[in-house]
Design a protein around this motif. Structure first.
Motif, PDB file in Angstrom:
ATOM      1  N   GLU A   6       0.901  -0.992  -0.013  1.00  0.00           N
ATOM      2  CA  GLU A   6       0.027   0.070   0.058  1.00  0.00           C
ATOM      3  C   GLU A   6       0.871   1.411  -0.085  1.00  0.00           C
ATOM      4  O   GLU A   6       0.605   2.246   0.779  1.00  0.00           O
ATOM      5  N   HIS A   7       1.840   1.433  -0.894  1.00  0.00           N
ATOM      6  CA  HIS A   7       2.632   2.222  -1.076  1.00  0.00           C
ATOM      7  C   HIS A   7       2.463   3.770  -1.477  1.00  0.00           C
ATOM      8  O   HIS A   7       2.893   4.823  -1.378  1.00  0.00           O
ATOM      9  N   VAL A   8       1.314   3.445  -2.626  1.00  0.00           N
ATOM     10  CA  VAL A   8       0.996   4.508  -3.246  1.00  0.00           C
ATOM     11  C   VAL A   8      -0.563   4.754  -3.505  1.00  0.00           C
ATOM     12  O   VAL A   8      -0.989   3.642  -3.271  1.00  0.00           O
ATOM     13  N   ILE A   9      -0.791   5.690  -3.980  1.00  0.00           N
ATOM     14  CA  ILE A   9      -2.553   5.918  -4.092  1.00  0.00           C
ATOM     15  C   ILE A   9      -2.611   5.961  -5.682  1.00  0.00           C
ATOM     16  O   ILE A   9      -2.176   6.844  -6.307  1.00  0.00           O
ATOM     17  N   LYS A  10      -3.600   5.029  -6.127  1.00  0.00           N
ATOM     18  CA  LYS A  10      -3.807   4.996  -7.608  1.00  0.00           C
ATOM     19  C   LYS A  10      -5.271   4.618  -7.687  1.00  0.00           C
ATOM     20  O   LYS A  10      -5.850   3.853  -7.157  1.00  0.00           O
ATOM     21  N   ASP A  11      -6.012   5.469  -8.443  1.00  0.00           N
ATOM     22  CA  ASP A  11      -7.477   5.439  -8.366  1.00  0.00           C
ATOM     23  C   ASP A  11      -8.047   5.643  -6.876  1.00  0.00           C
ATOM     24  O   ASP A  11      -8.889   4.865  -7.120  1.00  0.00           O
ATOM     25  N   SER A  12      -7.529   6.443  -6.252  1.00  0.00           N
ATOM     26  CA  SER A  12      -8.086   6.750  -5.075  1.00  0.00           C
ATOM     27  C   SER A  12      -7.952   5.268  -3.990  1.00  0.00           C
ATOM     28  O   SER A  12      -8.739   5.346  -2.982  1.00  0.00           O
ATOM     29  N   LYS A  13      -7.204   4.476  -4.573  1.00  0.00           N
ATOM     30  CA  LYS A  13      -6.930   3.443  -3.363  1.00  0.00           C
ATOM     31  C   LYS A  13      -5.437   3.099  -3.244  1.00  0.00           C
ATOM     32  O   LYS A  13      -4.584   3.477  -4.343  1.00  0.00           O
ATOM     33  N   TYR A  14      -5.268   2.656  -1.997  1.00  0.00           N
ATOM     34  CA  TYR A  14      -3.567   2.518  -1.664  1.00  0.00           C
ATOM     35  C   TYR A  14      -3.303   1.167  -2.586  1.00  0.00           C
ATOM     36  O   TYR A  14      -4.083   0.274  -2.620  1.00  0.00           O
ATOM     37  N   VAL A  15      -2.219   1.151  -3.188  1.00  0.00           N
ATOM     38  CA  VAL A  15      -1.747  -0.001  -3.816  1.00  0.00           C
ATOM     39  C   VAL A  15      -0.422  -0.344  -3.813  1.00  0.00           C
ATOM     40  O   VAL A  15       0.441   0.588  -3.421  1.00  0.00           O
TER      41      VAL A  15
END
Length: 127
Positions: free
Chosen positions: A105-114
């Motif tokens: 959960e290192h970055v946010i992509k499309d409003s979700k942590y991925v």
């Protein structure tokens, strides 16, 4: 693209177009950062979807890895990808990179942590 030449001349990063060898048609881009303090760089690439699966990224990645090790004398090159993009991981494996780990959960992509999956390779001639 505005700063590509300046970044290249400053030895910060190197951005290249990925094109058809005969026609010059643009397929995408590939880049290599240059972290002088740690003597490593990160590869990043993007290919337009109609050109996926044709080996263009693998060929470009092999070339930029050769450039990183032979021309720039980097000790290590790394890359990362989203777990949803398994094809990107396959490219990294094809050029000899090894999986080093996952940043959860290192970055946010499309409003979700991925997560981000990291791969790396050491310059064998540097050891």
């Amino acid at each position: 693209m505005e700063h590509h030449y300046d970044n290249f001349m400053a030895d910060k990063s190197y951005e290249f177009a990925v094109t058809d060898k005969e026609t010059g048609e643009l397929f995408g881009a590939i880049a290599l950062s240059n972290n002088k303090r740690f003597n490593h760089g990160e590869i990043a690439y993007w290919i337009d979807e109609p050109y996926w699966g044709n080996g263009y990224v693998t060929e470009a990645a092999q070339s930029i890895l050769q450039f990183a090790f032979e021309e720039k004398k980097l000790h290590k090159v790394f890359a990362r990808y989203f777990p949803s993009n398994l094809a990107s991981g396959k490219v990294m494996e094809k050029i000899g990179m090894k999986k080093e780990g996952i940043l959860n959960e290192h970055v946010i992509k499309d409003s979700k942590y991925v997560d981000l999956v990291y791969y790396g390779i050491i310059n064998e001639k540097d050891e």
